[in-house]
Design a protein around this motif. Structure first.
Motif, PDB file in Angstrom:
ATOM      1  N   GLN A  18      46.506  61.695  20.922  1.00  0.00           N
ATOM      2  CA  GLN A  18      48.044  61.388  21.517  1.00  0.00           C
ATOM      3  C   GLN A  18      49.047  61.018  20.585  1.00  0.00           C
ATOM      4  O   GLN A  18      50.223  61.499  20.264  1.00  0.00           O
ATOM      5  N   THR A  64      50.025  69.392  25.203  1.00  0.00           N
ATOM      6  CA  THR A  64      51.464  69.532  24.934  1.00  0.00           C
ATOM      7  C   THR A  64      51.455  70.868  24.307  1.00  0.00           C
ATOM      8  O   THR A  64      50.412  71.455  23.862  1.00  0.00           O
ATOM      9  N   GLU A  74      49.320  64.351  26.023  1.00  0.00           N
ATOM     10  CA  GLU A  74      50.326  63.238  26.758  1.00  0.00           C
ATOM     11  C   GLU A  74      49.241  62.403  27.743  1.00  0.00           C
ATOM     12  O   GLU A  74      48.673  63.212  28.348  1.00  0.00           O
TER      13      GLU A  74
END
Lengths: 116, 198
Positions: A56, A80, A62
């Motif tokens: 992260q 992501t 996320e």
């Protein structure tokens, strides 16, 4: 059985691959890994979550809290665009290693199937 | 009676205890802890659905999650990385800021929590500071004696120190005629004067 160092090397690639198939949460990820590896690979929550948090920080995944109908509220993770790129790089490395071993083993006449 | 005791295991209470224990480590943040807790519940339910007794299932699930020191270490590693990330120069100032903010915060909290102790401490410090100020002002004032003179470092006042056995005295007056004697005999003295007398 997977050695500790192999787990460490592959854990990010596996997590990113699982999230490519859809958003998920820690408990589910561990289950998916267990089932898909035929009970061979058993991750501990204590090692999974810190890795997830590190990913992260890298911006690869996320998190968001979500409560599907009839289930409890859980912390879900999604991949992501940066994570997709990271997975692409991982995939290249793993496939290279895979092809290398495969070509060597084929020449040595080993069976492609390994006894469990 | 016995079976009743066995089934009196309370999952919520067990969870509370576990959570309290885990929350003693600040590296495991509230959201992380909640995530772990949900994981623990998921695993517990899954073990029960496979026919395990609740208490045993909880122990098993908890062991599976990893013990406290193991979890602590791995979370601390990530926590540490987070603090020390993003370029050395920036991260150093960031760390200093974070640490300073933490010091101020903890200082303020203990101030609020221990009012009596804080009052004594602050009053004592105030008193000590006041005393230090008074002393330093007194010394400054003493050292400023005659410093208004333009050539203060070349100006001397002659005084009389009398040193008799059993009686010492310092006097600000000297022998009659000393000024005239110096004026006449001592070329090093540019100007000689006396404050009063002749």
């Amino acid at each position: 059985m997977s050695t500790k160092s192999l787990t460490g090397a592959s854990i990010a690639a596996v997590i990113l691959s699982i999230l490519s198939n859809g958003d998920s949460y820690g408990y589910d990820i561990i289950n998916q890994v267990r089932e898909r590896s035929g009970d061979e690979i058993e991750w501990k929550a204590g090692s999974l979550y810190p890795v997830m948090h590190r990913m992260q920080t890298n911006g690869w995944i996320e998190d968001y809290w979500h409560e599907p109908k009839g289930e409890r509220r859980r912390r879900y993770y999604r991949i992501t665009p940066k994570g997709v790129k990271a997975l692409e790089k991982e995939r290249k490395q793993w496939m290279t290693t895979h092809r290398l071993l495969l070509s060597l083993w084929t020449e040595a006449g080993f069976s492609p199937e390994v006894a469990q | 009676m016995r079976s009743q005791e066995k089934w009196s295991f309370d999952i919520d209470r067990a969870m509370d205890t576990w959570r309290q224990f885990m929350s003693s480590n600040p590296a495991i943040r509230p959201a992380d802890l909640e995530e772990l807790e949900i994981h623990l519940r998921d695993e517990w339910e899954s073990l029960i659905s496979r026919g395990m007794e609740p208490e045993k299932a909880f122990d098993e699930a908890r062991r599976d999650l990893g013990d406290f020191s193991e979890l602590s270490t791995s979370f601390e590693e990530v926590h540490f990385e987070k603090v020390f990330r993003k370029g050395q120069a920036r991260s150093e100032t960031h760390v200093i800021k974070t640490v300073l903010a933490n010091y101020i915060k903890t200082a303020w909290r203990s101030l609020i929590r221990q009012k009596g102790f804080s009052t004594i401490n602050i009053l004592g410090l105030g008193l000590a500071l006041a005393a230090a100020f008074v002393i330093s002002m007194f010394i400054r004032h003493s050292l400023s004696y005659d410093q208004y003179l333009e050539r203060a470092d070349e100006t001397y006042r002659i005084v009389l120190d009398r040193d008799f056995p059993g009686e010492n005295s310092n006097q600000s007056f000297v022998t009659v005629g000393l000024a005239e004697l110096i004026r006449a005999e001592w070329p090093g003295a540019e100007v000689v004067t006396q404050m009063y007398g002749r």
